[in-house]
Motif scaffolding. Structure first.
Motif, PDB file in Angstrom:
ATOM      1  N   GLU A  45       0.822  -1.209   0.000  1.00  0.00           N
ATOM      2  CA  GLU A  45       0.000   0.000   0.000  1.00  0.00           C
ATOM      3  C   GLU A  45       0.857   1.260   0.000  1.00  0.00           C
ATOM      4  OE1 GLU A  45      -3.314   0.201  -0.568  1.00  0.00           O
ATOM      5  OE2 GLU A  45      -2.992  -1.935  -0.943  1.00  0.00           O
ATOM      6  N   VAL A  46       1.983   1.229   0.686  1.00  0.00           N
ATOM      7  CA  VAL A  46       2.895   2.379   0.670  1.00  0.00           C
ATOM      8  C   VAL A  46       3.334   2.664  -0.770  1.00  0.00           C
ATOM      9  CG1 VAL A  46       5.186   3.220   1.368  1.00  0.00           C
ATOM     10  CG2 VAL A  46       3.664   2.143   3.065  1.00  0.00           C
ATOM     11  N   VAL A  47       3.749   1.627  -1.481  1.00  0.00           N
ATOM     12  CA  VAL A  47       4.184   1.810  -2.872  1.00  0.00           C
ATOM     13  C   VAL A  47       3.031   2.367  -3.712  1.00  0.00           C
ATOM     14  CG1 VAL A  47       5.063   0.643  -4.943  1.00  0.00           C
ATOM     15  CG2 VAL A  47       5.947   0.007  -2.682  1.00  0.00           C
ATOM     16  N   ALA A  48       1.852   1.780  -3.584  1.00  0.00           N
ATOM     17  CA  ALA A  48       0.703   2.247  -4.361  1.00  0.00           C
ATOM     18  C   ALA A  48       0.399   3.713  -4.060  1.00  0.00           C
ATOM     19  CB  ALA A  48      -0.522   1.374  -4.069  1.00  0.00           C
ATOM     20  N   PHE A  49       0.451   4.086  -2.788  1.00  0.00           N
ATOM     21  CA  PHE A  49       0.167   5.474  -2.406  1.00  0.00           C
ATOM     22  C   PHE A  49       1.218   6.429  -2.942  1.00  0.00           C
ATOM     23  CE2 PHE A  49      -3.242   4.411   0.426  1.00  0.00           C
ATOM     24  CZ  PHE A  49      -3.964   5.586   0.514  1.00  0.00           C
ATOM     25  N   VAL A  50       2.475   6.052  -2.907  1.00  0.00           N
ATOM     26  CA  VAL A  50       3.518   6.946  -3.428  1.00  0.00           C
ATOM     27  C   VAL A  50       3.269   7.221  -4.906  1.00  0.00           C
ATOM     28  CG1 VAL A  50       5.982   7.153  -3.970  1.00  0.00           C
ATOM     29  CG2 VAL A  50       5.257   6.386  -1.702  1.00  0.00           C
ATOM     30  N   CYS A  91      -3.547  10.994  -8.588  1.00  0.00           N
ATOM     31  CA  CYS A  91      -4.709  10.228  -9.024  1.00  0.00           C
ATOM     32  C   CYS A  91      -5.699  10.057  -7.877  1.00  0.00           C
ATOM     33  CB  CYS A  91      -4.280   8.867  -9.559  1.00  0.00           C
ATOM     34  SG  CYS A  91      -5.675   7.893 -10.154  1.00  0.00           S
ATOM     35  N   PRO A  92      -6.741  10.881  -7.841  1.00  0.00           N
ATOM     36  CA  PRO A  92      -7.720  10.793  -6.757  1.00  0.00           C
ATOM     37  C   PRO A  92      -8.404   9.433  -6.641  1.00  0.00           C
ATOM     38  CG  PRO A  92      -7.996  12.849  -7.948  1.00  0.00           C
ATOM     39  CD  PRO A  92      -7.021  12.004  -8.736  1.00  0.00           C
ATOM     40  N   LEU A  96      -9.383   4.569  -3.529  1.00  0.00           N
ATOM     41  CA  LEU A  96      -9.495   3.106  -3.488  1.00  0.00           C
ATOM     42  C   LEU A  96      -8.550   2.509  -2.451  1.00  0.00           C
ATOM     43  CD1 LEU A  96     -10.707   0.515  -4.729  1.00  0.00           C
ATOM     44  CD2 LEU A  96      -8.789   0.540  -6.313  1.00  0.00           C
ATOM     45  N   HIS A  97      -7.322   2.996  -2.424  1.00  0.00           N
ATOM     46  CA  HIS A  97      -6.334   2.435  -1.499  1.00  0.00           C
ATOM     47  C   HIS A  97      -6.513   2.956  -0.072  1.00  0.00           C
ATOM     48  CE1 HIS A  97      -4.215  -0.223  -4.156  1.00  0.00           C
ATOM     49  NE2 HIS A  97      -4.625   0.616  -5.101  1.00  0.00           N
ATOM     50  N   THR A  98      -7.198   4.076   0.103  1.00  0.00           N
ATOM     51  CA  THR A  98      -7.576   4.485   1.449  1.00  0.00           C
ATOM     52  C   THR A  98      -8.574   3.467   2.007  1.00  0.00           C
ATOM     53  OG1 THR A  98      -7.192   6.821   0.934  1.00  0.00           O
ATOM     54  CG2 THR A  98      -8.560   6.332   2.860  1.00  0.00           C
ATOM     55  N   GLY A  99      -9.470   3.022   1.162  1.00  0.00           N
ATOM     56  CA  GLY A  99     -10.400   1.975   1.568  1.00  0.00           C
ATOM     57  C   GLY A  99      -9.681   0.683   1.921  1.00  0.00           C
ATOM     58  N   THR A 100      -8.656   0.354   1.160  1.00  0.00           N
ATOM     59  CA  THR A 100      -7.860  -0.840   1.460  1.00  0.00           C
ATOM     60  C   THR A 100      -7.188  -0.697   2.818  1.00  0.00           C
ATOM     61  OG1 THR A 100      -7.480  -1.248  -0.896  1.00  0.00           O
ATOM     62  CG2 THR A 100      -5.968  -2.315   0.657  1.00  0.00           C
ATOM     63  N   LEU A 101      -6.635   0.488   3.100  1.00  0.00           N
ATOM     64  CA  LEU A 101      -6.001   0.717   4.404  1.00  0.00           C
ATOM     65  C   LEU A 101      -7.008   0.571   5.541  1.00  0.00           C
ATOM     66  CD1 LEU A 101      -3.631   3.723   3.675  1.00  0.00           C
ATOM     67  CD2 LEU A 101      -2.972   1.355   4.125  1.00  0.00           C
ATOM     68  N   ALA A 102      -8.233   0.999   5.316  1.00  0.00           N
ATOM     69  CA  ALA A 102      -9.268   0.839   6.335  1.00  0.00           C
ATOM     70  C   ALA A 102      -9.515  -0.642   6.609  1.00  0.00           C
ATOM     71  CB  ALA A 102     -10.557   1.533   5.908  1.00  0.00           C
ATOM     72  N   ARG A 103      -9.574  -1.452   5.545  1.00  0.00           N
ATOM     73  CA  ARG A 103      -9.767  -2.893   5.716  1.00  0.00           C
ATOM     74  C   ARG A 103      -8.571  -3.560   6.395  1.00  0.00           C
ATOM     75  NH1 ARG A 103     -11.680  -1.961   0.762  1.00  0.00           N
ATOM     76  NH2 ARG A 103      -9.975  -2.959  -0.344  1.00  0.00           N
TER      77      ARG A 103
END
Length: 184
Positions: free
Chosen positions: A65-70, A77-78, A83-90
């Motif tokens: 997730e760190v790589v994807a967020f960077v 890309c909003p 999408l990946h904020t949702g993944t972090l929540a899960r």
């Protein structure tokens, strides 16, 4: 004005139909970015293959997730950030980690911060990371294979973030709670 078609299973090129149908079932809805990518079945398949490979790397889920967020924040890309904020929540990521990743600032965990800095260095130097950057990454406990895993993640998420921006993919309602806009 967008020249790209938001496809459905019925309107997508034949080579993309089964893929988008499967994604729609997995998510419970067909994400608009996927519906837009379906215009190029090869790009959609390429992203999914790269993403599947990245998910199978030795990097832990939070590290991926760190790589994807960077990549997502660097490419502004909003959709990918949401999408990946949702993944972090899960993944039950700490609020401090989520806030820092969304802001593109230093992470509270030193190992993840080393990964963030290394990913930024790979992007900034187009792979020619200075020795000190690679040394810092390895000193944080990563192995050489992880450096290459980061490259795979960068490749996968460069495809999706650039395509999302090109097609002007909107944020789907299920992701509205995770909306993000780049800092001015």
């Amino acid at each position: 004005m967008s020249v790209f078609t938001t496809h459905t299973v019925e309107t997508a090129p034949a080579a993309a139909r089964a893929t988008i149908e499967g994604i729609g079932h997995r998510f419970g809805w067909l994400p608009t970015p996927v519906a837009l990518l379906a215009e190029s079945p090869e790009l959609l398949a390429g992203f999914l293959a790269a993403n599947t490979g990245f998910e199978q790397t030795d990097l832990a889920p939070l590290e991926r997730e760190v790589v994807a967020f960077v990549v997502a924040t660097t490419n502004e890309c909003p959709v990918t950030v949401a999408l990946h904020t949702g993944t972090l929540a899960r993944l039950d990521a700490s609020p401090e980690l989520v806030t820092a990743l969304r802001a593109g600032t230093a992470l509270p965990e030193p190992r993840l911060e080393a990964l963030r800095r290394f990913t930024l260095a790979v992007l900034a130097h187009r792979g020619a990371v200075p020795d000190a950057g690679l040394d810092d990454f390895l000193a944080a406990g990563y192995q050489p294979r992880h450096a290459l895993d980061v490259v795979l993640g960068i490749g996968a998420y460069t495809m999706s973030t650039v395509a999302n921006r090109l097609t002007r993919a909107p944020l789907d309602p299920p992701l509205a709670a995770y909306a993000w806009t780049p800092a001015a």
